[in-house]
Design a protein around this motif. Structure first.
Motif, PDB file in Angstrom:
ATOM      1  N   PRO A 268       0.823  -1.213   0.000  1.00 13.28           N
ATOM      2  CA  PRO A 268       0.000   0.000   0.000  1.00 13.28           C
ATOM      3  C   PRO A 268       0.855   1.260   0.000  1.00 13.28           C
ATOM      4  O   PRO A 268       1.965   1.279   0.523  1.00 13.28           O
ATOM      5  CB  PRO A 268      -0.814  -0.112   1.292  1.00 13.28           C
ATOM      6  N   LYS A 269       0.297   2.301  -0.609  1.00 15.25           N
ATOM      7  CA  LYS A 269       0.993   3.575  -0.691  1.00 15.25           C
ATOM      8  C   LYS A 269       1.071   4.208   0.692  1.00 15.25           C
ATOM      9  O   LYS A 269       0.113   4.150   1.468  1.00 15.25           O
ATOM     10  CB  LYS A 269       0.244   4.480  -1.657  1.00 15.25           C
ATOM     11  N   LYS A 270       2.205   4.781   1.019  1.00 16.82           N
ATOM     12  CA  LYS A 270       2.407   5.409   2.321  1.00 16.82           C
ATOM     13  C   LYS A 270       1.516   6.640   2.430  1.00 16.82           C
ATOM     14  O   LYS A 270       1.475   7.490   1.537  1.00 16.82           O
ATOM     15  CB  LYS A 270       3.883   5.796   2.452  1.00 16.82           C
ATOM     16  N   ARG A 271       0.809   6.742   3.538  1.00 18.47           N
ATOM     17  CA  ARG A 271      -0.081   7.883   3.753  1.00 18.47           C
ATOM     18  C   ARG A 271       0.698   9.037   4.355  1.00 18.47           C
ATOM     19  O   ARG A 271       1.414   8.867   5.338  1.00 18.47           O
ATOM     20  CB  ARG A 271      -1.211   7.494   4.691  1.00 18.47           C
ATOM     21  N   THR A 272       0.534  10.204   3.768  1.00 18.75           N
ATOM     22  CA  THR A 272       1.182  11.391   4.310  1.00 18.75           C
ATOM     23  C   THR A 272       0.145  12.184   5.095  1.00 18.75           C
ATOM     24  O   THR A 272      -0.951  12.472   4.602  1.00 18.75           O
ATOM     25  CB  THR A 272       1.762  12.275   3.188  1.00 18.75           C
ATOM     26  N   ALA A 273       0.489  12.541   6.320  1.00 14.00           N
ATOM     27  CA  ALA A 273      -0.429  13.264   7.187  1.00 14.00           C
ATOM     28  C   ALA A 273      -0.591  14.692   6.690  1.00 14.00           C
ATOM     29  O   ALA A 273       0.380  15.371   6.342  1.00 14.00           O
ATOM     30  CB  ALA A 273       0.092  13.266   8.611  1.00 14.00           C
ATOM     31  N   THR A 274      -1.831  15.155   6.655  1.00 18.59           N
ATOM     32  CA  THR A 274      -2.106  16.533   6.234  1.00 18.59           C
ATOM     33  C   THR A 274      -2.967  17.208   7.287  1.00 18.59           C
ATOM     34  O   THR A 274      -3.631  16.546   8.086  1.00 18.59           O
ATOM     35  CB  THR A 274      -2.853  16.561   4.886  1.00 18.59           C
TER      36      THR A 274
END
Length: 130
Positions: A96-102
């Protein structure tokens, strides 16, 4: 999508469900077994990923197994079992693609607060005032 169906082994057993008296005498359920560690189709990293993601389906001897008894014939169950195990293994290889916190923008925060204020005012106007 890798097809490692040559490495699969099969066991048959009597299945429950539809089939009438045929259920009691014919082995139509198919269990497919695949030894993950000895596979020639996958490298060590892929094997580790498969073992990590499918650890609940892999037994103590290192076999990934799946039982199918959906159909009334052994051949159809065997084909479905092959399709399912290939699908399960190929899905486990997807990283899975790494989630970047926003953070929400100022406009989003203000819109949320405005909506809350409107709802609060609407409910306040419903109250009976003396």
């Amino acid at each position: 999508m890798k097809d490692f169906s040559r490495e699969l082994s099969f066991k048959t057993s009597r299945s429950s469900g539809a089939g009438g008296q045929n259920v009691n005498k014919v082995e139509t359920a198919v269990t497919v077994l695949w030894k993950v560690v000895t596979s020639d189709f996958f490298n060590d990293d892929e094997k580790a990923l498969i073992q990590e993601k499918l650890k609940n389906r892999i037994n103590a001897e290192g076999y990934l197994f799946l039982t199918v008894s959906e159909s009334r014939t052994q051949l159809m169950n065997k084909n479905k079992a092959i399709e399912k195990i290939i699908d399960i293994v190929n899905k486990s290889l997807i990283v899975p693609k790494k989630r970047t916190a926003t953070k929400p923008s100022k406009a989003q925060k203000q819109k949320r607060l405005d909506t809350k204020k409107k709802l609060s005012d609407k409910k306040e106007n419903r109250r009976f005032k003396f």
